[in-house]
Design a protein around this motif. Structure first.
Motif, PDB file in Angstrom:
ATOM      1  N   GLN A  16     -20.374 -20.102  21.484  1.00  0.00           N
ATOM      2  CA  GLN A  16     -19.501 -19.312  22.328  1.00  0.00           C
ATOM      3  C   GLN A  16     -19.179 -17.963  21.708  1.00  0.00           C
ATOM      4  O   GLN A  16     -18.810 -17.022  22.405  1.00  0.00           O
ATOM      5  N   THR A  17     -19.286 -17.874  20.389  1.00  0.00           N
ATOM      6  CA  THR A  17     -18.990 -16.614  19.713  1.00  0.00           C
ATOM      7  C   THR A  17     -20.219 -15.724  19.619  1.00  0.00           C
ATOM      8  O   THR A  17     -20.116 -14.591  19.174  1.00  0.00           O
ATOM      9  N   MET A  18     -21.383 -16.214  20.007  1.00  0.00           N
ATOM     10  CA  MET A  18     -22.611 -15.448  19.892  1.00  0.00           C
ATOM     11  C   MET A  18     -22.850 -14.636  21.161  1.00  0.00           C
ATOM     12  O   MET A  18     -22.528 -15.061  22.261  1.00  0.00           O
ATOM     13  N   ALA A  19     -23.412 -13.456  20.992  1.00  0.00           N
ATOM     14  CA  ALA A  19     -23.719 -12.620  22.141  1.00  0.00           C
ATOM     15  C   ALA A  19     -24.877 -13.185  22.943  1.00  0.00           C
ATOM     16  O   ALA A  19     -24.928 -13.048  24.148  1.00  0.00           O
ATOM     17  N   LEU A  20     -25.818 -13.849  22.259  1.00  0.00           N
ATOM     18  CA  LEU A  20     -27.025 -14.286  22.945  1.00  0.00           C
ATOM     19  C   LEU A  20     -27.690 -15.413  22.163  1.00  0.00           C
ATOM     20  O   LEU A  20     -27.719 -15.403  20.939  1.00  0.00           O
ATOM     21  N   ILE A  21     -28.197 -16.406  22.874  1.00  0.00           N
ATOM     22  CA  ILE A  21     -28.985 -17.491  22.289  1.00  0.00           C
ATOM     23  C   ILE A  21     -30.343 -17.483  22.964  1.00  0.00           C
ATOM     24  O   ILE A  21     -30.439 -17.428  24.190  1.00  0.00           O
ATOM     25  N   GLU A  22     -31.398 -17.548  22.167  1.00  0.00           N
ATOM     26  CA  GLU A  22     -32.759 -17.548  22.695  1.00  0.00           C
ATOM     27  C   GLU A  22     -33.475 -18.812  22.233  1.00  0.00           C
ATOM     28  O   GLU A  22     -33.551 -19.098  21.034  1.00  0.00           O
ATOM     29  N   LEU A  23     -33.995 -19.573  23.174  1.00  0.00           N
ATOM     30  CA  LEU A  23     -34.789 -20.764  22.893  1.00  0.00           C
ATOM     31  C   LEU A  23     -36.251 -20.452  23.159  1.00  0.00           C
ATOM     32  O   LEU A  23     -36.590 -19.864  24.189  1.00  0.00           O
ATOM     33  N   ASN A  24     -37.133 -20.863  22.236  1.00  0.00           N
ATOM     34  CA  ASN A  24     -38.562 -20.586  22.371  1.00  0.00           C
ATOM     35  C   ASN A  24     -39.364 -21.873  22.233  1.00  0.00           C
ATOM     36  O   ASN A  24     -39.053 -22.722  21.401  1.00  0.00           O
ATOM     37  N   GLY A  25     -40.403 -21.993  23.039  1.00  0.00           N
ATOM     38  CA  GLY A  25     -41.372 -23.071  22.910  1.00  0.00           C
ATOM     39  C   GLY A  25     -42.771 -22.498  22.983  1.00  0.00           C
ATOM     40  O   GLY A  25     -43.048 -21.633  23.833  1.00  0.00           O
ATOM     41  N   ARG A 190     -53.117 -14.223   4.991  1.00  0.00           N
ATOM     42  CA  ARG A 190     -54.185 -14.135   6.002  1.00  0.00           C
ATOM     43  C   ARG A 190     -54.979 -15.430   6.140  1.00  0.00           C
ATOM     44  O   ARG A 190     -55.832 -15.537   7.025  1.00  0.00           O
ATOM     45  N   ASP A 191     -54.700 -16.416   5.275  1.00  0.00           N
ATOM     46  CA  ASP A 191     -55.479 -17.655   5.300  1.00  0.00           C
ATOM     47  C   ASP A 191     -55.003 -18.631   6.368  1.00  0.00           C
ATOM     48  O   ASP A 191     -55.710 -19.596   6.690  1.00  0.00           O
ATOM     49  N   ASN A 192     -53.809 -18.429   6.888  1.00  0.00           N
ATOM     50  CA  ASN A 192     -53.260 -19.384   7.854  1.00  0.00           C
ATOM     51  C   ASN A 192     -52.580 -18.612   8.986  1.00  0.00           C
ATOM     52  O   ASN A 192     -51.361 -18.505   9.047  1.00  0.00           O
ATOM     53  N   VAL A 193     -53.390 -18.053   9.875  1.00  0.00           N
ATOM     54  CA  VAL A 193     -52.884 -17.244  10.987  1.00  0.00           C
ATOM     55  C   VAL A 193     -53.066 -18.027  12.283  1.00  0.00           C
ATOM     56  O   VAL A 193     -54.135 -18.583  12.543  1.00  0.00           O
ATOM     57  N   GLN A 194     -52.016 -18.068  13.101  1.00  0.00           N
ATOM     58  CA  GLN A 194     -52.049 -18.784  14.367  1.00  0.00           C
ATOM     59  C   GLN A 194     -51.698 -17.838  15.510  1.00  0.00           C
ATOM     60  O   GLN A 194     -50.820 -16.969  15.363  1.00  0.00           O
ATOM     61  N   TYR A 195     -52.364 -18.040  16.650  1.00  0.00           N
ATOM     62  CA  TYR A 195     -52.095 -17.272  17.862  1.00  0.00           C
ATOM     63  C   TYR A 195     -51.571 -18.256  18.904  1.00  0.00           C
ATOM     64  O   TYR A 195     -52.280 -19.194  19.291  1.00  0.00           O
ATOM     65  N   LEU A 196     -50.338 -18.045  19.349  1.00  0.00           N
ATOM     66  CA  LEU A 196     -49.672 -19.005  20.213  1.00  0.00           C
ATOM     67  C   LEU A 196     -49.156 -18.326  21.475  1.00  0.00           C
ATOM     68  O   LEU A 196     -48.910 -17.116  21.497  1.00  0.00           O
ATOM     69  N   ILE A 197     -48.967 -19.131  22.512  1.00  0.00           N
ATOM     70  CA  ILE A 197     -48.388 -18.644  23.756  1.00  0.00           C
ATOM     71  C   ILE A 197     -47.334 -19.641  24.212  1.00  0.00           C
ATOM     72  O   ILE A 197     -47.449 -20.852  23.962  1.00  0.00           O
ATOM     73  N   GLY A 198     -46.282 -19.133  24.846  1.00  0.00           N
ATOM     74  CA  GLY A 198     -45.214 -20.007  25.281  1.00  0.00           C
ATOM     75  C   GLY A 198     -44.206 -19.255  26.130  1.00  0.00           C
ATOM     76  O   GLY A 198     -44.527 -18.240  26.757  1.00  0.00           O
ATOM     77  N   PHE A 199     -42.960 -19.760  26.133  1.00  0.00           N
ATOM     78  CA  PHE A 199     -41.906 -19.180  26.946  1.00  0.00           C
ATOM     79  C   PHE A 199     -40.637 -19.022  26.124  1.00  0.00           C
ATOM     80  O   PHE A 199     -40.413 -19.750  25.149  1.00  0.00           O
TER      81      PHE A 199
END
Length: 203
Positions: A16-25, A190-199
């Protein structure tokens, strides 16, 4: 694990004290076939999620979780001796991590495109198993030999570049490029790079 859950609880309880909460998947999948007959395959599946609690307009504390399972299947036939052949191997590597760090956005949530970067500490766990399938050329029977499970834990650093495309007032399409590597071993970033997509979902 308990510490991360405790931090998550404390952050959410003070939401409640935070200006914004962002959830990512996020989700990522890659497959590669190789070999003369293309009978060998590498498949990697990644799932991840994070909670970003914005203390300031564009700066947030981020908690995240990521899990990647890589399965390598080889079906080459190798002759051991006149009786036995090795006809297949399967290696399964499960890597998961918990992280906490800072996320810095470069545009407001109302912008059409919203880039951001994240950087912080992660605890990484690795579980590695291998099984081999052999054939008895005399009887025609097959049997499986399982290797001992290897388990490792590392103090690590995670970093990511994220780009969000605003779809609605609260939901955005999200693409990310991420890396995680052993702490202070920056040459391995650079040995462990991931490309991801989500919301992303804003509360």
């Amino acid at each position: 694990m308990k510490r991360v859950l405790l931090l998550l609880f404390l952050f959410l309880s003070s939401a409640q004290t935070m200006a914004l909460i962002e959830l990512n998947g996020e989700y990522g999948l890659s497959t590669q076939k190789y070999g003369a007959d293309r009978t060998n395959e590498i498949e990697a599946t990644t799932i991840g999620g994070s909670v970003a609690l914005y203390l300031f307009n564009l700066t947030a504390i981020e908690l995240n979780y990521s899990q990647t399972e890589t399965i390598t299947s080889e079906n080459n036939v190798l002759t051991i001796d006149s009786t036995y052949d090795l006809i297949g191997q399967e290696n399964n590597v499960l890597v998961y991590s918990y992280g906490i760090g800072i996320r810095q956005a470069f545009a407001s949530r109302k912008a059409r495109f919203r880039p951001s970067i994240s950087l912080g500490y992660a605890r990484q766990f690795i579980r590695d198993t291998t099984q081999a399938t052999f054939r008895n050329n005399v009887t025609g029977s097959t049997f499986i030999v399982n290797d001992d499970v290897t388990k490792l834990r590392d103090d690590s650093v995670f970093g990511s570049f994220n780009l969000e495309l605003r779809l609605t007032r609260t939901i955005s399409l999200r693409g990310s490029v991420k890396t995680i590597f052993r702490a202070f071993d920056f040459d391995r970033a650079r040995d462990n790079v991931q490309y991801l997509i989500g919301f992303s979902w804003y509360l």
